[in-house]
Scaffold this active site. Sequence first.
Site, short mmCIF file in Angstrom:
data_model
loop_
_atom_site.label_atom_id
_atom_site.label_comp_id
_atom_site.label_asym_id
_atom_site.label_seq_id
_atom_site.Cartn_x
_atom_site.Cartn_y
_atom_site.Cartn_z
N CYS A 7 0.92 -1.69 0.23
CA CYS A 7 -0.13 -0.25 0.01
C CYS A 7 0.70 1.04 0.07
O CYS A 7 1.36 1.42 -0.95
CB CYS A 7 -1.05 0.06 1.15
SG CYS A 7 -2.09 1.22 0.88
N GLU A 10 -2.14 -8.30 4.74
CA GLU A 10 -1.61 -8.03 5.74
C GLU A 10 -2.78 -8.54 6.91
O GLU A 10 -2.65 -8.89 8.18
CB GLU A 10 -0.30 -7.57 6.21
CG GLU A 10 -0.83 -5.87 7.09
CD GLU A 10 -1.73 -5.22 5.22
OE1 GLU A 10 -1.27 -4.11 6.15
OE2 GLU A 10 -1.28 -5.70 4.58
N HIS A 39 -3.92 -4.53 0.26
CA HIS A 39 -3.19 -5.37 1.39
C HIS A 39 -3.70 -6.80 1.80
O HIS A 39 -4.51 -7.28 1.56
CB HIS A 39 -4.18 -4.72 3.09
CG HIS A 39 -3.99 -3.10 3.08
ND1 HIS A 39 -3.11 -2.96 3.63
CD2 HIS A 39 -4.77 -2.61 2.74
CE1 HIS A 39 -2.81 -1.46 3.38
NE2 HIS A 39 -4.11 -0.85 2.76
#
Length: 259
Positions: free
Chosen positions: A93, A185, A183
């Site tokens: 990001c 994570e 993303h």
Amino acid sequence: MATALVIENDPTDDLRRLGEWLTEAGLDLHVLRPHAGDALPEDLSGFEALVVLGGQQQAYPLPDGSPDAPWFPQLEGLLRKAVRYRLPTLAICLGAQLLATAHAGTVERSESGPEVGPGVVGKRDAADRDPLFMWVPLIPDVLQWHHDEITELPRGAVLLAASTRYPNQAFRLGDRAWGLQFHIEADTDMIANWATDSATLAELGYDRDAVIAAADAVMADVEEAWQPFAVRFAALAQGELDVPAPRLDLPLLGPQEPR
């Protein structure tokens, strides 16, 4: 054990599941939090990989020309060194946006508006020849949360994944540095924390609880698509995945400094 330097730019975006995947795959993680006062190193000696996480800051300068975070110029320098010296790098990001701006790419406030919640991206043909992306599904699930976008990739970057509204969703620079606009994570708790930003959800007309529930529903699919990607990144950092050197020299920026 190989050690990855992890740069956490914002307390709301930590390693979460990605940290678990990399650790389980054998990487030792050395986390620095410049937002909390940790100093960044001058070079990357002693590290076998670099991971740069996201954050609420913008990758381009403020109206007065200053960086949105005081450590961004030094972090961009580390990203240039990582690409130049073929250090395995994963930027997510905001991290991906900084990887782009560090190499003369362009990041701007997106004219398409914020991109929030679960979604999918489509692999480009080049991904089939990429050592990490070749095993990612054709249309993988991802989690999105950004207002800015990379509108121009750095010269020499390889586009690996795209979407209709935001074309530059994933790219590789050199042969060992990957930028992901989305993303991989985030877990449900992280999404719930981000969803406290009622202004962003109001702009889109989204209901907070619906966004959280939708993100939670795809967590297993995101893990299925991206944990193997993270494992292959860890294998590359540990010297267990062979990646040939690029045939041509990249037009990398900055002075020829030691790694």
